[in-house]
Design an enzyme around this catalytic site. Structure first.
Site, mmCIF file in Angstrom:
data_model
loop_
_atom_site.group_PDB
_atom_site.id
_atom_site.type_symbol
_atom_site.label_atom_id
_atom_site.label_comp_id
_atom_site.label_asym_id
_atom_site.label_seq_id
_atom_site.Cartn_x
_atom_site.Cartn_y
_atom_site.Cartn_z
ATOM 1 N N GLY A 1 5.262 -5.151 14.184
ATOM 2 C CA GLY A 1 3.813 -5.257 14.166
ATOM 3 C C GLY A 1 3.105 -4.000 13.721
ATOM 4 O O GLY A 1 3.557 -3.294 12.817
ATOM 5 N N GLY B 1 6.737 -3.028 10.349
ATOM 6 C CA GLY B 1 7.583 -4.153 9.970
ATOM 7 C C GLY B 1 7.511 -5.273 10.993
ATOM 8 O O GLY B 1 6.429 -5.634 11.458
ATOM 9 N N ASP C 1 0.029 -6.113 2.503
ATOM 10 C CA ASP C 1 -1.241 -6.402 1.830
ATOM 11 C C ASP C 1 -2.068 -7.405 2.632
ATOM 12 O O ASP C 1 -3.291 -7.286 2.725
ATOM 13 C CB ASP C 1 -0.978 -6.949 0.425
ATOM 14 C CG ASP C 1 -0.133 -6.004 -0.419
ATOM 15 O OD1 ASP C 1 -0.186 -4.794 -0.174
ATOM 16 O OD2 ASP C 1 0.586 -6.489 -1.314
#
Length: 310
Positions: free
Chosen positions: A223, A220, A250
């Site tokens: 990183g 998240g 993505d």
């Protein structure tokens, strides 16, 4: 060419409301409609970066027609190699609360895929593999597809000598990792479900021992954590940003794949992945990124190499 596989494509709808109130009636101020599904989002980012990209998977019904029309109309459009099916492509609905930046996601299951449709897809996949520099297998499986489908595709890609990245969850991830993909990119929750471990480094190392050549875990706003044959790496943005996190993972996949296709090392791969995922949080919807923010972040992402992986 980079090939992305989205077996459960989607027409993504994003609703923006001033405040999301449970049980309340809302006036939607902004609606966006985009071609989606994890691999489609990856392909859109890759194409925007200038990579030749091909999208395959399934599309069907009126929703599938809209998805393909929107995909072909993009300024940087990946090549459409989707396989037509009798069922209707699913829709996903993201409701963005503008007061907090939080997003509520609603995902339909997708169309039922028959044996003949799966066979047609395998034929398309086999024809595309020889031209691919890398393959991304992304997202959930639609009804009717056997749970070992990704493992089957990984074995085909490995037989063709094509590097393959797997980004899925649950039993498809468990089966797929045993087929020894070159890279998996789970998030922290997916890692915990796979390994039973909540501590990120322990879980990531455990996932690699299960068969993946390398594991890049998405943490998240903190990183990425990567466990690779070249060592353990942590990469993080210079600061947390507020926005819509849908599609950030993505974009991280797109960053990893594009750098892999360009022959870059792990530091550059992780820098690009974190910069793209952070710039996607600042964009209005999945499959897009704030280009100015991305270019600025490339010089400011913090990447640290730790001891070699166990």
């Amino acid at each position: 060419m980079i090939l992305t596989v989205t077996l459960n494509t989607a027409l993504d709808l994003t609703y923006s409301v001033p405040v999301l109130v449970p049980h309340g009636s809302h006036r939607v101020r902004e609606v966006t409609e985009r071609p989606g599904g994890k691999g489609v989002n990856v392909a859109r980012v890759l194409a925007a970066l200038g990579h030749e990209t091909v999208v395959t998977g399934f599309a069907g019904g009126r929703t599938g027609d809209v998805l393909r029309e929107l995909l072909g109309g993009l300024p940087h459009a990946p090549t459409d190699a989707l396989v037509a099916v009798a069922g209707s492509t699913r829709r996903t609905v993201a409701v963005v609360d503008r007061s907090t930046g939080d997003t509520t996601q609603l995902n339909e299951p997708g169309p039922h895929i028959g044996a003949d449709e799966w066979a047609a897809f395998l034929g398309t996949f086999g024809k595309l593999l020889p031209e691919a520099d890398a393959v991304a297998l992304c997202g959930s499986l639609p009804p009717g597809i056997h749970v070992g489908a990704y493992a089957e595709l990984i074995r085909l890609a490995r037989s063709a000598g094509v590097p393959v990245l797997l980004d899925t969850a649950g039993e498809p991830l468990r089966r797929g990792i045993a087929a020894r993909p070159d890279l998996i990119k789970p998030n922290a929750e997916e890692l915990a479900q796979l390994t039973g471990a909540r501590e990120p480094l322990r879980a990531t190392r455990d996932a690699r021992r299960r068969g993946a050549h390398s594991v890049v875990a998405s943490l998240g706003p903190d990183g990425l954590l990567a466990v690779t044959p070249d060592g353990t790496w942590r990469a993080a943005p210079p600061r947390a940003v507020a926005g819509n996190p849908t599609g950030a993972g993505d974009s991280a996949v797109a960053g990893l794949l594009s750098a892999l296709a360009e022959g870059l090392g792990w530091q550059d791969r992780l820098t690009r992945a974190v910069a793209l995922s952070t710039a996607t949080v600042l964009a209005p919807a999945a499959g897009e990124f704030d280009r100015a923010a991305y270019e600025d972040l490339l010089d400011r992402v913090q990447v640290e190499r730790q001891a070699p992986a166990a």
